[in-house]
Design a protein around this motif. Structure first.
Motif, PDB file in Angstrom:
ATOM      1  N   ARG A  97       0.827  -1.210   0.000  1.00 38.05           N
ATOM      2  CA  ARG A  97       0.000   0.000   0.000  1.00 38.05           C
ATOM      3  C   ARG A  97       0.861   1.260   0.000  1.00 38.05           C
ATOM      4  O   ARG A  97       0.424   2.315  -0.473  1.00 38.05           O
ATOM      5  CB  ARG A  97      -0.907   0.014   1.232  1.00 38.05           C
ATOM      6  CG  ARG A  97      -1.947  -1.107   1.283  1.00 38.05           C
ATOM      7  CD  ARG A  97      -2.826  -0.929   2.511  1.00 38.05           C
ATOM      8  NE  ARG A  97      -3.694  -2.088   2.745  1.00 38.05           N
ATOM      9  CZ  ARG A  97      -4.505  -2.196   3.786  1.00 38.05           C
ATOM     10  NH1 ARG A  97      -4.571  -1.214   4.680  1.00 38.05           N
ATOM     11  NH2 ARG A  97      -5.260  -3.271   3.943  1.00 38.05           N
ATOM     12  N   LEU A  98       2.078   1.160   0.541  1.00 39.59           N
ATOM     13  CA  LEU A  98       2.974   2.321   0.554  1.00 39.59           C
ATOM     14  C   LEU A  98       3.475   2.661  -0.839  1.00 39.59           C
ATOM     15  O   LEU A  98       3.978   3.765  -1.068  1.00 39.59           O
ATOM     16  CB  LEU A  98       4.163   2.062   1.487  1.00 39.59           C
ATOM     17  CG  LEU A  98       3.849   1.924   2.978  1.00 39.59           C
ATOM     18  CD1 LEU A  98       5.098   1.556   3.757  1.00 39.59           C
ATOM     19  CD2 LEU A  98       3.254   3.227   3.513  1.00 39.59           C
ATOM     20  N   LEU A  99       3.361   1.732  -1.779  1.00 37.15           N
ATOM     21  CA  LEU A  99       3.790   1.989  -3.158  1.00 37.15           C
ATOM     22  C   LEU A  99       2.886   3.013  -3.840  1.00 37.15           C
ATOM     23  O   LEU A  99       3.233   3.537  -4.901  1.00 37.15           O
ATOM     24  CB  LEU A  99       3.807   0.682  -3.957  1.00 37.15           C
ATOM     25  CG  LEU A  99       4.737  -0.418  -3.429  1.00 37.15           C
ATOM     26  CD1 LEU A  99       4.570  -1.689  -4.259  1.00 37.15           C
ATOM     27  CD2 LEU A  99       6.188   0.038  -3.440  1.00 37.15           C
ATOM     28  N   GLU A 100       1.729   3.286  -3.233  1.00 42.15           N
ATOM     29  CA  GLU A 100       0.790   4.269  -3.794  1.00 42.15           C
ATOM     30  C   GLU A 100       1.103   5.696  -3.325  1.00 42.15           C
ATOM     31  O   GLU A 100       0.455   6.649  -3.748  1.00 42.15           O
ATOM     32  CB  GLU A 100      -0.646   3.924  -3.373  1.00 42.15           C
ATOM     33  CG  GLU A 100      -1.085   2.500  -3.666  1.00 42.15           C
ATOM     34  CD  GLU A 100      -1.177   2.225  -5.156  1.00 42.15           C
ATOM     35  OE1 GLU A 100      -1.382   3.199  -5.917  1.00 42.15           O
ATOM     36  OE2 GLU A 100      -1.033   1.057  -5.547  1.00 42.15           O
ATOM     37  N   LEU A 115       4.909  -3.330  -9.119  1.00 42.82           N
ATOM     38  CA  LEU A 115       6.351  -3.084  -9.221  1.00 42.82           C
ATOM     39  C   LEU A 115       6.753  -2.805 -10.660  1.00 42.82           C
ATOM     40  O   LEU A 115       7.579  -1.926 -10.935  1.00 42.82           O
ATOM     41  CB  LEU A 115       7.135  -4.282  -8.672  1.00 42.82           C
ATOM     42  CG  LEU A 115       6.970  -4.580  -7.180  1.00 42.82           C
ATOM     43  CD1 LEU A 115       7.715  -5.850  -6.801  1.00 42.82           C
ATOM     44  CD2 LEU A 115       7.452  -3.407  -6.335  1.00 42.82           C
ATOM     45  N   ASN A 116       6.156  -3.541 -11.580  1.00 41.64           N
ATOM     46  CA  ASN A 116       6.464  -3.332 -12.996  1.00 41.64           C
ATOM     47  C   ASN A 116       6.001  -1.946 -13.462  1.00 41.64           C
ATOM     48  O   ASN A 116       6.685  -1.278 -14.242  1.00 41.64           O
ATOM     49  CB  ASN A 116       5.799  -4.426 -13.831  1.00 41.64           C
ATOM     50  CG  ASN A 116       6.206  -4.345 -15.290  1.00 41.64           C
ATOM     51  OD1 ASN A 116       7.388  -4.433 -15.637  1.00 41.64           O
ATOM     52  ND2 ASN A 116       5.233  -4.167 -16.165  1.00 41.64           N
ATOM     53  N   ALA A 117       4.836  -1.524 -12.964  1.00 42.73           N
ATOM     54  CA  ALA A 117       4.333  -0.193 -13.325  1.00 42.73           C
ATOM     55  C   ALA A 117       5.270   0.906 -12.821  1.00 42.73           C
ATOM     56  O   ALA A 117       5.523   1.888 -13.520  1.00 42.73           O
ATOM     57  CB  ALA A 117       2.934  -0.001 -12.739  1.00 42.73           C
ATOM     58  N   LYS A 153      15.000   8.024 -10.941  1.00 46.64           N
ATOM     59  CA  LYS A 153      15.463   7.370  -9.721  1.00 46.64           C
ATOM     60  C   LYS A 153      14.575   6.175  -9.375  1.00 46.64           C
ATOM     61  O   LYS A 153      15.061   5.092  -9.038  1.00 46.64           O
ATOM     62  CB  LYS A 153      15.438   8.400  -8.584  1.00 46.64           C
ATOM     63  CG  LYS A 153      15.952   7.905  -7.254  1.00 46.64           C
ATOM     64  CD  LYS A 153      16.202   9.064  -6.293  1.00 46.64           C
ATOM     65  CE  LYS A 153      14.967   9.868  -5.992  1.00 46.64           C
ATOM     66  NZ  LYS A 153      15.205  10.871  -4.918  1.00 46.64           N
ATOM     67  N   GLN A 154      13.269   6.383  -9.496  1.00 50.20           N
ATOM     68  CA  GLN A 154      12.315   5.330  -9.163  1.00 50.20           C
ATOM     69  C   GLN A 154      12.447   4.131 -10.091  1.00 50.20           C
ATOM     70  O   GLN A 154      12.467   2.982  -9.635  1.00 50.20           O
ATOM     71  CB  GLN A 154      10.896   5.901  -9.242  1.00 50.20           C
ATOM     72  CG  GLN A 154       9.794   4.878  -9.039  1.00 50.20           C
ATOM     73  CD  GLN A 154       8.429   5.500  -9.203  1.00 50.20           C
ATOM     74  OE1 GLN A 154       7.993   6.260  -8.358  1.00 50.20           O
ATOM     75  NE2 GLN A 154       7.754   5.205 -10.302  1.00 50.20           N
ATOM     76  N   ARG A 155      12.540   4.382 -11.389  1.00 46.49           N
ATOM     77  CA  ARG A 155      12.623   3.272 -12.347  1.00 46.49           C
ATOM     78  C   ARG A 155      13.857   2.420 -12.096  1.00 46.49           C
ATOM     79  O   ARG A 155      13.806   1.184 -12.172  1.00 46.49           O
ATOM     80  CB  ARG A 155      12.623   3.819 -13.780  1.00 46.49           C
ATOM     81  CG  ARG A 155      11.268   4.335 -14.244  1.00 46.49           C
ATOM     82  CD  ARG A 155      11.237   4.512 -15.748  1.00 46.49           C
ATOM     83  NE  ARG A 155      12.103   5.594 -16.183  1.00 46.49           N
ATOM     84  CZ  ARG A 155      11.685   6.774 -16.616  1.00 46.49           C
ATOM     85  NH1 ARG A 155      10.389   7.041 -16.608  1.00 46.49           N
ATOM     86  NH2 ARG A 155      12.524   7.699 -17.027  1.00 46.49           N
ATOM     87  N   SER A 156      14.980   3.075 -11.823  1.00 48.14           N
ATOM     88  CA  SER A 156      16.219   2.338 -11.589  1.00 48.14           C
ATOM     89  C   SER A 156      16.094   1.405 -10.390  1.00 48.14           C
ATOM     90  O   SER A 156      16.494   0.240 -10.446  1.00 48.14           O
ATOM     91  CB  SER A 156      17.368   3.334 -11.364  1.00 48.14           C
ATOM     92  OG  SER A 156      18.560   2.666 -11.075  1.00 48.14           O
ATOM     93  N   VAL A 157      15.519   1.900  -9.295  1.00 49.57           N
ATOM     94  CA  VAL A 157      15.383   1.094  -8.088  1.00 49.57           C
ATOM     95  C   VAL A 157      14.386  -0.042  -8.293  1.00 49.57           C
ATOM     96  O   VAL A 157      14.652  -1.193  -7.925  1.00 49.57           O
ATOM     97  CB  VAL A 157      14.945   1.968  -6.891  1.00 49.57           C
ATOM     98  CG1 VAL A 157      14.613   1.109  -5.684  1.00 49.57           C
ATOM     99  CG2 VAL A 157      16.038   2.968  -6.535  1.00 49.57           C
ATOM    100  N   VAL A 204      14.120  -4.120  -7.637  1.00 47.05           N
ATOM    101  CA  VAL A 204      13.141  -4.689  -6.700  1.00 47.05           C
ATOM    102  C   VAL A 204      12.303  -5.765  -7.387  1.00 47.05           C
ATOM    103  O   VAL A 204      12.043  -6.833  -6.813  1.00 47.05           O
ATOM    104  CB  VAL A 204      12.231  -3.577  -6.130  1.00 47.05           C
ATOM    105  CG1 VAL A 204      11.087  -4.182  -5.313  1.00 47.05           C
ATOM    106  CG2 VAL A 204      13.038  -2.605  -5.274  1.00 47.05           C
ATOM    107  N   LEU A 205      11.902  -5.512  -8.619  1.00 49.29           N
ATOM    108  CA  LEU A 205      11.101  -6.488  -9.368  1.00 49.29           C
ATOM    109  C   LEU A 205      11.870  -7.793  -9.575  1.00 49.29           C
ATOM    110  O   LEU A 205      11.320  -8.882  -9.408  1.00 49.29           O
ATOM    111  CB  LEU A 205      10.694  -5.893 -10.726  1.00 49.29           C
ATOM    112  CG  LEU A 205       9.773  -6.750 -11.595  1.00 49.29           C
ATOM    113  CD1 LEU A 205       8.465  -7.042 -10.866  1.00 49.29           C
ATOM    114  CD2 LEU A 205       9.509  -6.060 -12.927  1.00 49.29           C
ATOM    115  N   LYS A 206      13.159  -7.679  -9.897  1.00 50.40           N
ATOM    116  CA  LYS A 206      13.983  -8.888 -10.049  1.00 50.40           C
ATOM    117  C   LYS A 206      14.100  -9.640  -8.725  1.00 50.40           C
ATOM    118  O   LYS A 206      14.101 -10.872  -8.700  1.00 50.40           O
ATOM    119  CB  LYS A 206      15.381  -8.507 -10.539  1.00 50.40           C
ATOM    120  CG  LYS A 206      15.440  -8.096 -12.001  1.00 50.40           C
ATOM    121  CD  LYS A 206      16.880  -7.791 -12.401  1.00 50.40           C
ATOM    122  CE  LYS A 206      16.957  -7.360 -13.866  1.00 50.40           C
ATOM    123  NZ  LYS A 206      18.350  -7.028 -14.257  1.00 50.40           N
TER     124      LYS A 206
END
Length: 427
Positions: free
Chosen positions: A251-254, A293-295, A311-315, A319-321
């Motif tokens: 939920r924190l991803l929102e 995570l993919n989004a 920055k977000q995409r790189s991290v 995380v997705l992997k």
């Protein structure tokens, strides 16, 4: 004569105390680790002063800072705290600090209780550096036993200065890792952090609570400290935490705050890494989490800043992997003649926590701080003789040439792949 000199220095510092400059901190790394003392090599155009004189001057300066932490002037106290912070971050000072630990602890306690804003923030950071210098043992436990109730009071007090609460949220986590001797107390401290960051959870209908940026940073710091303490939890505690928090953490991803989203993503990756080492781990919302995570790993929302998205995409690619494949992008840290590999989310969270406090002095501590070397399983500090040390030193001009050549090579390599349509940012 010595006492008169001491009094003159203290009077001077009371009126002109300033934190260490960059020049004070620019000590050769290997000089710390070859002697493991408080001495530093002080060079000038006329040559080098003796090590004894350098040690004496340095200790006079530190004693002046310690005395100035109880000055009537808030500005003087602030400067003294900053000076002690810089010294502890960039040098190994165990013997000097150990003899004066309770005096320094009393000063930190006074600044936390009576100070405001920046002074409280500096005092909280200094408490953490004091524990790092003392290492895990009775000495740091005594310090933490005194300061922990004050930390928790500030953290729970909604009327306290927000910057002080942010600093305490970070310092309490690392001090607990270093100096807490009871795993049940560790769990109680984690609950204090949970009471904060869970307020940023998105609601069941998907809407996010309205939280101002300063409070969001407080919740982010609490989450990162909570994640740090996950690395020392027992298996039974981890099972309860996974059952209670792993379904809710996504939920924190929102969150609207990019730092909170990144901290949440890294914490989820850390939990999955710890969970895979346990038997019978199950997670039912796998597909939904991977979609989120993919989004975030491919986020193209125009209302978000480019730097935040980069920055977000790189991290979140990492995380997705971690969630899908249990993979981690390892990194090698070089310091002196040694190197260390960051090869897991547990090690990354621990390394990032220490580096946040010691900053550019991390390499000094990796080489000479026995406690930090023990945390990262580096063994006893390596002794480097003076001949080897001199052979490894290079002049400032040679360093400049090397850095210039590396910069040119990096620029050429990046220009080949640079494309406005491709994300090449690094976090």
């Amino acid at each position: 004569i010595g006492r008169a000199k001491d009094r003159r220095l203290i009077r001077y510092l009371h009126g002109h105390v300033q934190p260490f400059s960059d020049e004070d901190a620019s000590i050769e790394t290997l000089s710390h680790c070859s002697s493991f003392s408080d001495t530093a090599s002080v060079a000038d155009e006329g040559g080098e002063a003796s090590e004894d004189a350098a040690q004496e001057d340095f200790q006079y300066k530190l004693k002046g800072f310690i005395d100035s932490t109880v000055d009537k002037s808030a500005k003087t106290r602030q400067g003294a705290l900053d000076g002690l912070k810089t010294a502890m971050a960039t040098r190994i000072l165990y013997e000097f600090i150990s003899e004066r630990r309770m005096t320094i602890t009393d000063s930190i306690e006074r600044c936390l209780k009576k100070g405001k804003g920046e002074e409280q923030r500096a005092a909280a950071s200094l408490a953490c550096l004091l524990c790092i210098q003392l290492g895990s043992g009775i000495e740091s436990e005594e310090v933490f036993k005194t300061l922990k109730p004050i930390f928790k009071n500030i953290l729970a007090d909604g009327s306290a200065n927000i910057q002080a609460r942010q600093a305490v949220a970070t310092s309490l986590g690392l001090c607990t890792l270093v100096a807490e001797d009871d795993i049940l107390d560790v769990h109680a401290t984690m609950e204090c952090f949970e009471n904060l960051f869970t307020r940023s959870y998105a609601r069941a209908d998907g809407t996010c609570p309205l939280i101002n940026p300063q409070t969001s940073q407080l919740h982010t710091n609490a989450l990162l400290s909570w994640a740090l303490l996950l690395t020392i939890c027992t298996a039974n505690q981890l099972k309860d935490i996974l059952r209670k928090h792993l379904p809710k953490l996504p939920r924190l991803l929102e969150s609207e705050d990019v730092n909170m989203r990144i901290a949440a993503g890294e914490t989820i990756a850390l939990l999955f890494e710890l969970a895979r080492d346990m038997d019978a781990f199950e997670f039912h919302d796998w597909d939904e989490l991977c979609d989120k995570l993919n989004a975030l790993a491919t986020d193209c929302n125009k209302h978000r800043a480019k730097t935040d998205k980069r920055k977000q995409r790189s991290v979140f690619r990492d995380v997705l992997k971690a969630v899908e494949e249990g993979d981690f992008q390892s990194e090698t840290i070089r310091f002196g003649t040694e190197r260390m590999t960051i090869d897991s989310w547990v090690r990354k969270r621990t390394y990032d926590a220490f580096r946040e406090f010691v900053g550019s002095g991390m390499n000094y501590h990796l080489q000479g701080n026995e406690f930090i070397r023990d945390v990262f399983e580096l063994g006893p500090p390596m002794l480097v003789d003076s001949a080897t040390m001199k052979a490894m030193k290079i002049s400032r001009f040679e360093r400049h040439l090397h850095n210039s050549a590396a910069f040119k090579a990096r620029t050429k390599a990046r220009s080949k792949f640079r494309d406005k349509r491709v994300d090449v940012g690094e976090f």
